[in-house]
Write a protein that holds these residues in place. Structure first.
Motif, PDB file in Angstrom:
ATOM      1  N   UNK A  32     -22.661  -1.837 -34.318  1.00 12.68           N
ATOM      2  CA  UNK A  32     -21.539  -2.176 -33.443  1.00 12.68           C
ATOM      3  C   UNK A  32     -20.611  -3.116 -34.223  1.00 12.68           C
ATOM      4  N   UNK A  33     -19.333  -2.753 -34.322  1.00 15.76           N
ATOM      5  CA  UNK A  33     -18.388  -3.522 -35.126  1.00 15.76           C
ATOM      6  C   UNK A  33     -17.059  -3.643 -34.382  1.00 15.76           C
ATOM      7  N   UNK A  90     -10.883   1.824 -48.415  1.00 14.65           N
ATOM      8  CA  UNK A  90     -10.286   3.092 -47.996  1.00 14.65           C
ATOM      9  C   UNK A  90     -10.855   3.580 -46.654  1.00 14.65           C
ATOM     10  N   UNK A  91     -12.168   3.402 -46.442  1.00 16.49           N
ATOM     11  CA  UNK A  91     -12.808   3.819 -45.186  1.00 16.49           C
ATOM     12  C   UNK A  91     -13.917   2.800 -44.877  1.00 16.49           C
ATOM     13  N   UNK A  92     -13.592   1.837 -44.023  1.00 18.97           N
ATOM     14  CA  UNK A  92     -14.562   0.757 -43.762  1.00 18.97           C
ATOM     15  C   UNK A  92     -15.790   1.269 -43.005  1.00 18.97           C
ATOM     16  N   UNK A  93     -15.655   2.315 -42.202  1.00 24.07           N
ATOM     17  CA  UNK A  93     -16.820   2.852 -41.494  1.00 24.07           C
ATOM     18  C   UNK A  93     -17.807   3.444 -42.494  1.00 24.07           C
ATOM     19  N   UNK A  94     -17.294   4.185 -43.458  1.00 25.62           N
ATOM     20  CA  UNK A  94     -18.164   4.755 -44.484  1.00 25.62           C
ATOM     21  C   UNK A  94     -18.819   3.642 -45.308  1.00 25.62           C
ATOM     22  N   UNK A  95     -18.052   2.568 -45.584  1.00 23.67           N
ATOM     23  CA  UNK A  95     -18.604   1.438 -46.326  1.00 23.67           C
ATOM     24  C   UNK A  95     -19.703   0.728 -45.538  1.00 23.67           C
ATOM     25  N   UNK A  96     -19.512   0.574 -44.233  1.00 25.08           N
ATOM     26  CA  UNK A  96     -20.537  -0.048 -43.396  1.00 25.08           C
ATOM     27  C   UNK A  96     -21.820   0.766 -43.426  1.00 25.08           C
ATOM     28  N   UNK A 130     -26.160  -9.178 -44.314  1.00 24.57           N
ATOM     29  CA  UNK A 130     -25.621  -8.502 -45.512  1.00 24.57           C
ATOM     30  C   UNK A 130     -24.283  -7.830 -45.214  1.00 24.57           C
ATOM     31  N   UNK A 131     -24.143  -7.233 -44.031  1.00 28.89           N
ATOM     32  CA  UNK A 131     -22.890  -6.581 -43.665  1.00 28.89           C
ATOM     33  C   UNK A 131     -21.763  -7.593 -43.474  1.00 28.89           C
ATOM     34  N   UNK A 132     -22.078  -8.737 -42.864  1.00 32.45           N
ATOM     35  CA  UNK A 132     -21.041  -9.745 -42.640  1.00 32.45           C
ATOM     36  C   UNK A 132     -20.435 -10.235 -43.951  1.00 32.45           C
ATOM     37  N   UNK A 133     -21.279 -10.399 -44.957  1.00 31.17           N
ATOM     38  CA  UNK A 133     -20.765 -10.871 -46.253  1.00 31.17           C
ATOM     39  C   UNK A 133     -19.777  -9.884 -46.856  1.00 31.17           C
ATOM     40  N   UNK A 134     -20.010  -8.568 -46.644  1.00 31.76           N
ATOM     41  CA  UNK A 134     -19.132  -7.559 -47.229  1.00 31.76           C
ATOM     42  C   UNK A 134     -17.925  -7.253 -46.352  1.00 31.76           C
ATOM     43  N   UNK A 144     -13.299  -6.717 -40.757  1.00 34.54           N
ATOM     44  CA  UNK A 144     -14.200  -6.123 -39.763  1.00 34.54           C
ATOM     45  C   UNK A 144     -15.341  -7.109 -39.497  1.00 34.54           C
ATOM     46  N   UNK A 145     -15.684  -7.274 -38.229  1.00 34.03           N
ATOM     47  CA  UNK A 145     -16.801  -8.149 -37.840  1.00 34.03           C
ATOM     48  C   UNK A 145     -17.927  -7.301 -37.244  1.00 34.03           C
ATOM     49  N   UNK A 146     -19.124  -7.509 -37.788  1.00 31.74           N
ATOM     50  CA  UNK A 146     -20.297  -6.786 -37.284  1.00 31.74           C
ATOM     51  C   UNK A 146     -20.819  -7.512 -36.047  1.00 31.74           C
ATOM     52  N   UNK A 147     -20.842  -6.816 -34.930  1.00 37.56           N
ATOM     53  CA  UNK A 147     -21.271  -7.432 -33.675  1.00 37.56           C
ATOM     54  C   UNK A 147     -22.790  -7.350 -33.497  1.00 37.56           C
ATOM     55  N   UNK A 148     -23.366  -6.189 -33.649  1.00 37.71           N
ATOM     56  CA  UNK A 148     -24.817  -6.012 -33.494  1.00 37.71           C
ATOM     57  C   UNK A 148     -25.294  -4.905 -34.419  1.00 37.71           C
ATOM     58  N   UNK A 149     -26.563  -5.014 -34.781  1.00 39.48           N
ATOM     59  CA  UNK A 149     -27.254  -3.959 -35.519  1.00 39.48           C
ATOM     60  C   UNK A 149     -28.534  -3.645 -34.759  1.00 39.48           C
ATOM     61  N   UNK A 150     -28.687  -2.438 -34.299  1.00 43.36           N
ATOM     62  CA  UNK A 150     -29.841  -2.037 -33.501  1.00 43.36           C
ATOM     63  C   UNK A 150     -30.614  -0.939 -34.212  1.00 43.36           C
TER      64      UNK A 150
END
Length: 311
Positions: free
Chosen positions: A88-89, A102-108, A142-146, A152-158
């Motif tokens: 969730x971002x 170029x594509x932050x979703x693909x990077x996430x 790890x996602x927040x650092x990148x 983009x802010x990572x809200x949750x990882x499930x």
């Protein structure tokens, strides 16, 4: 003329559509002017210069989610598991989201996969199955650092599911069944033990109460016997006192009547005579008592003479 008018109308419509842009709520647009970032279009009505300004991207500011396809990961004890994840971002900076990557979703997705392999590689299977929260937290860190550089802010990882191989699942099911059977046997044995303890304690308490009851009964019985003996002794003592008092009273009355010992002896002799008149009675008189009886006869005559004189 009609064709020219139609062309003019179409050109006006196209010009207006290229000039006026309406952005919906919770969305933001990135505008470039001559290929360079110019401004952001905020919700509402926005005016652009046709053929000069161009809308590059329109970002949704609401919390979005992306599914990471199930990834095969090997644990530290060489067990291959598949992990299904949802991220969730939220876009916090539209310009960075457009120009930072170029594509932050693909990077996430890629960062999530790589981080997950590193984390699971340091954990054993049991730790992986029980460490969902730990894995989610480390992936989010790890996602927040990148993604901070991407706006983009990572809200949750499930972690939706962690699927070990089929043979491992069967072994785990058998282990779980064995553990449950073991627990059931232990609980049953503990229940039987508690039942025996309670029964023994109840029997012990019953015996103690019965012994105390017997003891109290014996004490009461002994106390009653003691009281009876005391009352009996007191009764006997009182009877003796009453007899002694009656005898003392009789003697005092005899003395008051001026009767001496000779008169009393004579009365006893008369009683003996009356007793001997009954054929069923036998009276034995000792030889030594004959002189006494003779004297009593003389005293009888004397007593009668006194009575006649008194009359």
């Amino acid at each position: 003329m009609e064709l020219l008018g139609l062309i003019i109308i179409v050109m006006v419509i196209v010009f207006v559509s290229m000039t006026v842009k309406v952005v919906a709520q919770q969305r933001i647009g990135v505008v470039e002017r001559l290929g360079k970032f110019h401004k952001l279009m905020h919700p509402g009505l926005n005016i652009l210069i046709p053929l000069v300004d161009r809308v590059r991207d329109v970002h949704d500011l609401r919390v979005q989610q992306t599914n990471i396809p199930p990834q095969s990961v090997i644990t530290r004890d060489n067990v291959q598991v598949k992990i299904d994840t949802i991220i969730f971002y939220q876009v916090t900076d539209a310009s960075k989201a457009s120009y930072g990557i170029s594509d932050f979703v693909f990077g996430v997705r890629n960062i999530t996969t790589a981080t997950m392999r590193q984390i699971i590689g340091r954990m054993e299977l049991d730790e992986t199955l029980a460490g969902r929260e730990r894995i989610s937290t480390e992936i989010r860190t790890a996602l927040d650092e990148a993604t901070e550089r991407w706006g983009v802010r990572i809200d949750r990882v499930e972690l939706v599911d962690i699927m070990p191989p089929l043979d491992i699942q069967e072994a785990m099911d058998k282990q779980m069944k064995a553990e449950r059977t073991k627990r059931a046997v232990i609980l049953e044995a503990e229940a039987a033990r508690q039942d025996m303890i309670l029964r023994a304690e109840g029997d012990k308490a019953s015996r103690v109460l019965r012994a105390e009851g017997d003891r109290e009964a014996k004490i009461k019985e002994a106390e009653g016997f003691r009281q009876a003996q005391i009352l009996n002794a007191e009764g006997q003592a009182q009877a003796i006192q009453d007899v002694a008092a009656a005898e003392r009273n009789r003697i005092e009355q005899l003395r008051a009547s001026m009767l001496d010992e000779n008169v009393l002896a004579y009365k006893s002799f008369e009683s003996l005579i009356e007793l001997s008149k009954n054929p069923a009675n036998k009276v034995f008189i000792p030889t030594g008592a004959m002189d006494t009886l003779g004297a009593l006869g003389a005293m009888g005559e004397l007593f009668k003479a006194k009575q006649d004189a008194a009359k």
